[in-house]
Design an enzyme around this catalytic site. Structure first.
Site, short mmCIF file in Angstrom:
data_model
loop_
_atom_site.label_atom_id
_atom_site.label_comp_id
_atom_site.label_asym_id
_atom_site.label_seq_id
_atom_site.Cartn_x
_atom_site.Cartn_y
_atom_site.Cartn_z
N GLY A 58 0.81 -1.21 0.00
CA GLY A 58 0.00 0.00 0.00
C GLY A 58 0.85 1.26 0.00
O GLY A 58 1.72 1.41 0.86
N GLU A 89 -18.60 18.01 3.09
CA GLU A 89 -17.79 18.75 2.13
C GLU A 89 -18.32 18.63 0.72
O GLU A 89 -18.40 19.62 -0.02
CB GLU A 89 -16.34 18.28 2.22
CG GLU A 89 -15.66 18.74 3.50
CD GLU A 89 -14.26 18.19 3.70
OE1 GLU A 89 -13.55 18.69 4.58
OE2 GLU A 89 -13.89 17.24 2.97
N ASP A 108 -5.45 2.93 8.29
CA ASP A 108 -6.88 2.68 8.50
C ASP A 108 -7.19 1.23 8.84
O ASP A 108 -8.20 0.95 9.49
CB ASP A 108 -7.66 3.06 7.24
CG ASP A 108 -7.71 4.56 7.00
OD1 ASP A 108 -7.31 5.31 7.92
OD2 ASP A 108 -8.13 4.98 5.92
N GLN A 118 -3.76 11.56 9.76
CA GLN A 118 -2.78 11.84 10.82
C GLN A 118 -2.41 10.58 11.60
O GLN A 118 -1.24 10.41 11.98
CB GLN A 118 -3.33 12.90 11.77
CG GLN A 118 -2.94 14.32 11.40
CD GLN A 118 -1.43 14.50 11.32
OE1 GLN A 118 -0.68 14.06 12.16
NE2 GLN A 118 -0.99 15.17 10.27
#
Length: 431
Positions: free
Chosen positions: A23, A182, A312, A330
């Site tokens: 990844g 958003e 994640d 973060q």
């Protein structure tokens, strides 16, 4: 094809520990950069040869930014990393018993495996919604959504009935987290300032933008103040916010909400949840709800000495994070920095130290001059929050040229209210 074919003259001698990173997102690419020029033989594997800046996917989807502006070639990042190589491949299976990874281009052996495959859209086992909705977890998906929005406007011009035209123009967003709020704000600005100039024959006062959130408030991970301000801003912009609304069905034309409410729309954007990208070969007893992998305090997969999980996909309970760390950039960056130090320590015969997440705060932008920011020492909203959001995201982008292009695009849009990337790209049918 033998693995030797893929070897690069850049690599160090084979006595260096072999680290395979799966990844090239925030976590994986950060770790590869931190291990550059260290005593490791590093292989970074990803299905794409570019790093994607996920927080701005919604701006690609709403024609605000070009895909190339938020994507950066992995190979360019690694130009000066003599001990790191990149391989473009699909991971087919983890063979943890033999310390190897089977990929579409061959097998890679490792001394340490780092899984940083991130997360994907979670449809909560609703196959109908998965089949008919539009996610935003990649540049490709964002482009598909942009095409869908523009195609619907074109079709609305020739719709035979007013009901059909309204269904084509209406857009439903599911999920009131940062992504949902958003994209809803961006769509409202697009409806008010951009689309009426492109399609003057259409009545955009009849175009509904609906934001559906299953809980009683928006931005569940942020403060009450941020939630209230975001709700007020969206409503001021003409977004119809539906709180405590759970979507049960979507057949491509009708959104059915629990309780019986129905919204006609041919575009549903699904931003209601994520789940980990679990790879074949991972032990099932290490995988928990939402497809995350249990790790210890040094991000090592439980009951393993050589497999680490960051970003994640990693699930670690720590202090106030009783349900694991938030799945944000973060966390991924800090875990990568800490793991790099721990791998160096282990290689030197020292013990690794525990990871502790330093929460720097969270933020979301709703539209022009509208944003909310929660920092550990202050919470604010409005124009100062919007400027802060712009600065933080601009500095997080890889590449000076990308930052410059994005800054110019943002400034142009700010003064002209125009988005210059409304290009409908249709895929050529297979021959």
């Amino acid at each position: 094809m033998p693995e030797a074919f893929f070897m690069s003259s850049k690599l160090q001698d084979q006595t260096s520990p072999r680290v395979v990173i799966l990844g090239a997102g925030f976590a994986g690419l950060r770790l590869a950069r931190k291990l550059a020029k260290k005593d490791f033989d590093v292989t970074l594997i990803d299905r794409n040869n570019f790093h994607q800046f996920q927080p701005l996917f919604y701006q690609v989807a709403t024609a605000g930014l070009a895909p190339s502006s938020i994507s950066f070639p992995v190979l360019k990042v690694l130009h000066k990393a003599d001990n790191v190589r990149f391989r473009l491949a699909e991971v087919e299976e983890l063979k943890l018993d033999s310390n190897s990874v089977k990929t579409s281009i061959g097998a890679f052996e490792f001394d340490y495996l780092v899984i940083a495959t991130g997360a994907d859209t979670n449809y909560f086992n609703n196959e109908e919604i998965q089949r008919n909705s539009f996610p935003m977890k990649s540049v490709q998906e964002s482009l598909q959504l942009r095409n869908r929005i523009l195609e619907c406007m074109e079709d609305a011009l020739i719709a035979p009935t007013e009901a059909e035209r309204e269904a084509l123009m209406n857009i439903v967003v599911v999920g009131g987290g940062p992504t949902g709020t958003e994209v809803s704000g961006a769509l409202a600005e697009m409806r008010d300032y951009v689309l009426p100039l492109d399609y003057p024959e259409l009545d955009f006062s009849r175009m509904g933008i609906h934001l559906l959130e299953g809980s009683p408030r928006l931005l569940g991970g942020m403060s009450d103040k941020a939630s209230e301000n975001s709700l007020r801003s969206l409503e001021d912009m003409g977004v119809q916010v539906h709180l405590s609304s759970i979507v049960e069905r979507y057949d491509g034309e009708r959104v059915i909400v629990k309780g019986g409410e129905e919204i006609r729309s041919k575009t549903l954007i699904w931003a209601a949840g994520v789940k980990g990208n679990v790879l074949p070969g991972l032990p099932q007893d290490k995988i928990i709800a939402n497809a995350r992998v249990k790790v210890d305090e040094v991000n090592r997969m439980q009951d393993s000495d050589s497999v680490f999980v960051i970003g994640d996909l990693a699930y670690m309970e720590e202090g106030k994070f009783e349900r694991g760390h938030p799945q944000v950039a973060q966390v991924a960056i800090q875990q990568a920095d800490k793991l790099a130090k721990n791998l160096i320590a282990i290689n030197r015969g020292n013990s690794p130290s525990a990871f502790h997440y330093n929460d720097l705060g969270s933020m979301a932008t709703i539209g022009r001059n509208r944003a909310v920011v929660d920092l550990p020492w202050i919470k604010f909203h409005g124009f100062p929050a919007w400027m802060f959001w712009l600065f933080v995201h601009l500095m997080a982008i890889l590449g000076v040229k990308n930052r410059l292009f994005i800054f110019i695009e943002w400034m142009w849009r700010y003064f002209t209210y125009d988005q210059s990337l409304r290009i409908l790209i249709k895929q050529k049918p297979p021959r």
